[in-house]
Structure formats: C-alpha cells, structure tokens
Motif scaffolding. Sequence first.
Motif, PDB file in Angstrom:
ATOM      1  N   LYS A  61       6.635   6.218  -4.175  1.00 52.97           N
ATOM      2  CA  LYS A  61       5.663   6.056  -2.945  1.00 52.97           C
ATOM      3  C   LYS A  61       6.195   5.453  -1.684  1.00 52.97           C
ATOM      4  N   LYS A  64       7.300   7.093   0.680  1.00 54.85           N
ATOM      5  CA  LYS A  64       6.811   8.685   0.942  1.00 54.85           C
ATOM      6  C   LYS A  64       6.309   7.064   1.552  1.00 54.85           C
ATOM      7  N   GLU A  67       8.929   7.247   4.861  1.00 60.60           N
ATOM      8  CA  GLU A  67       9.439   8.649   6.023  1.00 60.60           C
ATOM      9  C   GLU A  67       7.526   8.574   6.500  1.00 60.60           C
ATOM     10  N   GLU A  68       6.615   8.526   6.062  1.00 56.72           N
ATOM     11  CA  GLU A  68       5.410   8.235   6.868  1.00 56.72           C
ATOM     12  C   GLU A  68       4.970   7.465   8.184  1.00 56.72           C
ATOM     13  N   TYR A  82      -0.886   2.078   0.886  1.00 57.13           N
ATOM     14  CA  TYR A  82      -0.050   2.628  -0.132  1.00 57.13           C
ATOM     15  C   TYR A  82       0.502   1.093  -0.986  1.00 57.13           C
TER      16      TYR A  82
END
Length: 180
Positions: A61, A64, A67-68, A82
């Motif tokens: 998580k 991710k 990366e976003e 998140y």
Amino acid sequence: NIDVASAQSLIKKTTLMDLMVKSRVVVTETMIRDYYDSHKEYAGTESLHLKQILIKNDPGKANKALEEIKHGLPFDEAAKTYSDMLIGGNADIGWIQIADLAPEVRKMLEPAKPGDLVGPINLNENSLIYQVLERGISGGKPIDEVKVDIVETLQDKYRQEAFDHWLKMIMGDHYIGIYM
C-alpha cells in the motif's frame, strides 16, 4: 522553615550584598550578547517541516501511494486516501527537529531538500512516506525574548563573585573566627 540564626545570617548577607555589592554590578550589552551566543539552547536546532503518510502493516500500500504521488497525485490527497493516521485530518506534521527523529528516519531525511519525497521508510511494522516542505532552525529564541532572564542570571553570577571578593578583603583586613 529555617531557624532564627540561619534567618539572621541570611538577612545580614542580603543587607551586605545590597550595601557593598549590588550597586557595583553592571551588565553590559556585550556581556548579554556573549552569554546568548555561548548558550546553544537559544539558537535552536536544525529542523524539517514535513508532511507524512503512515501506513500500518502494508508495504504494498505504501509503494502504491508513492507511485501515485510520483504520477501527479497531490501529497495531501494521497495522505487522505492511504494514510492510517492523520493528525487533525492533515498530512502536515509541522516542524520536527532532526535530532528527535528515529535513527532510520533521520538517516533518510537528513540529506533531503525542500520538495523531496522520501520513503517508504520501514519503521517497526509501519511504512512512512515524507514530503519535505522546508529546512530551517526551530526551537530557538531571539535575544529580545530572553534578555531579561540573561540579565538576571549575569547579575546573580557577578553579584556572588563580587560578594565573595569583598568578603575575602574584609576577612583579610579583620580576623573573623567561627567558634563552635
């Protein structure tokens, strides 16, 4: 909570201090500045203004989220999506002294510059992602804010030194004995 003899001694010492010493102690601006400059607690310490995303028990998580953010998602939006812990619903955790950071976090954040993304950093079972907003000094106090305290400290110090010197001179000129 002291006996009469001790109270009398204290009163006599205070009276002698006022008469012979107090008026002779002068604290100058240079003395104040030197004292201020020599005491690191007034200067503050190197600090970082940070935003943080904390993710518990889920490194995937965290990756991710990072990366976003790298692909254009604003840090604050990623934090709301998140992060498992937001202080006041906000990713901004304020100014943190570098010395107060956990060693693993300090190692990664120390070289960071404003605007840098750092992480994910694994700490215990948590993953942390930081955005450095600013670098600077925090916790310091300007001289104007502490000047009164410094003057009092210096006056007390120099009054005691002057009193001790005066008492030695008197004792040298006159025999003072203590009988038990």
